[in-house]
Scaffold this motif. Structure first.
Motif, PDB file in Angstrom:
ATOM      1  N   GLY A 159       0.908  -1.267   0.153  1.00  0.00           N
ATOM      2  CA  GLY A 159       0.001   0.024  -0.451  1.00  0.00           C
ATOM      3  C   GLY A 159       0.689   0.969  -0.470  1.00  0.00           C
ATOM      4  O   GLY A 159       0.360   2.676   0.421  1.00  0.00           O
ATOM      5  N   ILE A 160       2.096   1.186  -0.210  1.00  0.00           N
ATOM      6  CA  ILE A 160       2.986   2.373  -0.144  1.00  0.00           C
ATOM      7  C   ILE A 160       3.034   2.795  -1.218  1.00  0.00           C
ATOM      8  O   ILE A 160       2.649   2.092  -2.572  1.00  0.00           O
ATOM      9  N   ARG A 161       3.305   4.157  -1.840  1.00  0.00           N
ATOM     10  CA  ARG A 161       3.114   4.562  -3.185  1.00  0.00           C
ATOM     11  C   ARG A 161       4.500   4.820  -3.863  1.00  0.00           C
ATOM     12  O   ARG A 161       5.049   5.717  -2.722  1.00  0.00           O
ATOM     13  N   VAL A 162       4.423   4.514  -4.343  1.00  0.00           N
ATOM     14  CA  VAL A 162       5.451   5.201  -5.482  1.00  0.00           C
ATOM     15  C   VAL A 162       5.811   6.958  -6.198  1.00  0.00           C
ATOM     16  O   VAL A 162       4.875   6.356  -7.149  1.00  0.00           O
ATOM     17  N   THR A 163       6.342   7.377  -5.882  1.00  0.00           N
ATOM     18  CA  THR A 163       6.173   8.861  -6.760  1.00  0.00           C
ATOM     19  C   THR A 163       7.354   8.523  -8.192  1.00  0.00           C
ATOM     20  O   THR A 163       8.665   7.937  -7.765  1.00  0.00           O
ATOM     21  N   TYR A 168      -5.589   4.276  -8.738  1.00  0.00           N
ATOM     22  CA  TYR A 168      -6.311   5.454  -8.126  1.00  0.00           C
ATOM     23  C   TYR A 168      -5.012   6.057  -7.168  1.00  0.00           C
ATOM     24  O   TYR A 168      -5.496   6.937  -7.297  1.00  0.00           O
ATOM     25  N   LYS A 169      -4.143   5.269  -6.492  1.00  0.00           N
ATOM     26  CA  LYS A 169      -2.526   6.371  -5.712  1.00  0.00           C
ATOM     27  C   LYS A 169      -2.341   7.468  -6.973  1.00  0.00           C
ATOM     28  O   LYS A 169      -1.965   8.338  -6.160  1.00  0.00           O
ATOM     29  N   GLY A 225       5.007   1.994 -11.595  1.00  0.00           N
ATOM     30  CA  GLY A 225       4.401   2.820 -10.205  1.00  0.00           C
ATOM     31  C   GLY A 225       3.184   3.862 -10.819  1.00  0.00           C
ATOM     32  O   GLY A 225       2.227   3.665  -9.460  1.00  0.00           O
ATOM     33  N   THR A 226       2.986   3.685 -12.023  1.00  0.00           N
ATOM     34  CA  THR A 226       1.535   4.051 -11.696  1.00  0.00           C
ATOM     35  C   THR A 226       0.548   2.709 -12.291  1.00  0.00           C
ATOM     36  O   THR A 226      -0.853   2.851 -11.552  1.00  0.00           O
TER      37      THR A 226
END
Length: 298
Positions: free
Chosen positions: A59-63, A174-175, A275-276
């Motif tokens: 659940g950690i977002r990667v930018t 979604y993130k 990441g997307t």
């Protein structure tokens, strides 16, 4: 006539094997998670691949970030000094600002370095279709084609590469702001699997939706079968975001049964696109019919 160096970027998702075989170099993008920024290397290890996608599974977002201007300056300086003309093929301008940065840097570099020749091309694609274009350009460079000849050949090829990708979950999209919360929630609940493509303008967009993982595999195989031309002469590219070996082999078998292609090349989806679209996404690509679909058109 000068020899030509082909450059790509991290979004091409070429493997170390292909980079070496075709003498390709690339500009590195960046990605960040847990406050740590890393280079998006194409020569990453399986341990690094599993770590990244497990982070997203938690659940950690990667930018992600585009190629820095100084990375282009570094590459242009290196290869012009070695006597090359340069053809840089970049990720779709609809998915990254890198190609725009490369054009600005190249223009200034050529003003300051008399006799240098740098051509920057928007691939209109990302991931393996982008990488397939780069390979074709590299083959031309190895055959002694000039930078201008390579440019003129690649430009029309950009819309002849067909990609069909399916994602496992809508959470990562979604993130990343690609789908709305309600769409992601009910989509996951109902097992909806969007089929993504790069449209005629290079926009990553859903072409259609199906229900179920197996159905999504069948759909991307059928779509590629309809789009591919001269399959006996072609390599089909299969890229995945850390899917299980069993799923990769299942999709390979489906491709072999449906499409009489010369070969199937398997690679990973890197951190920039990954990441997307998230872990367990999987895609097929090959050259074929011209891509004419545009976002908003029926």
């Amino acid at each position: 006539m000068k020899k030509v160096k082909i450059l790509a970027d991290s979004c091409s998702d070429l493997t170390g094997e292909l980079l070496e075989k075709y003498d390709i170099d690339y500009a590195k993008m960046r990605y960040t998670y847990n406050g740590v920024e890393k280079e998006a290397k194409l020569t990453w290890s399986e341990d690094e691949i599993h770590e990244l996608y497990n982070v997203m599974r938690d659940g950690i977002r990667v930018t992600t970030a585009q190629v820095p201007a100084d990375e282009y300056t570094r590459l242009f300086t290196k290869y012009v000094a070695e006597g090359y003309d340069i053809v840089y093929i970049g990720c779709s301008s609809k998915q990254s600002s890198s190609i725009n940065t490369s054009c600005v840097v190249a223009e200034q570099f050529m003003k300051e370095n008399e006799g240098s020749n740098i051509i920057c091309i928007d691939s209109l694609n990302a991931c393996v279709p982008f990488g397939a274009l780069v390979i074709e350009a590299a083959k031309m460079a190895q055959d002694g084609k000039s930078a201008e000849e390579i440019r003129d050949a690649i430009l029309p090829m950009r819309k002849k590469i067909n990609q069909f990708c399916t994602v496992h979950s809508l959470k990562t999209m979604y993130k990343a702001g690609r789908v709305k919360g309600a769409t992601a929630f009910f989509g996951n609940l109902l097992g909806v699997k969007p089929i993504l493509i790069s449209d005629a303008d290079g926009v990553q967009t859903p072409l259609k939706k199906v229900k179920g993982r197996k159905t999504s595999f069948e759909e991307i195989v059928n779509l590629l079968k309809e789009a591919i031309e001269n399959p006996e002469e072609q390599t089909v590219y299969l890229a995945h975001a850390d899917c299980s070996k069993e799923e990769v082999e299942e999709l390979k078998a489906m491709v072999k049964a449906a499409i009489p292609c010369k070969d199937i090349y398997v690679s990973y989806i890197g951190p920039i696109i990954g990441g997307t679209i998230g872990p367990d996404a999987i895609a097929l690509a090959a050259f074929g019919k011209e891509v004419t679909y545009r976002v908003g058109e029926e």
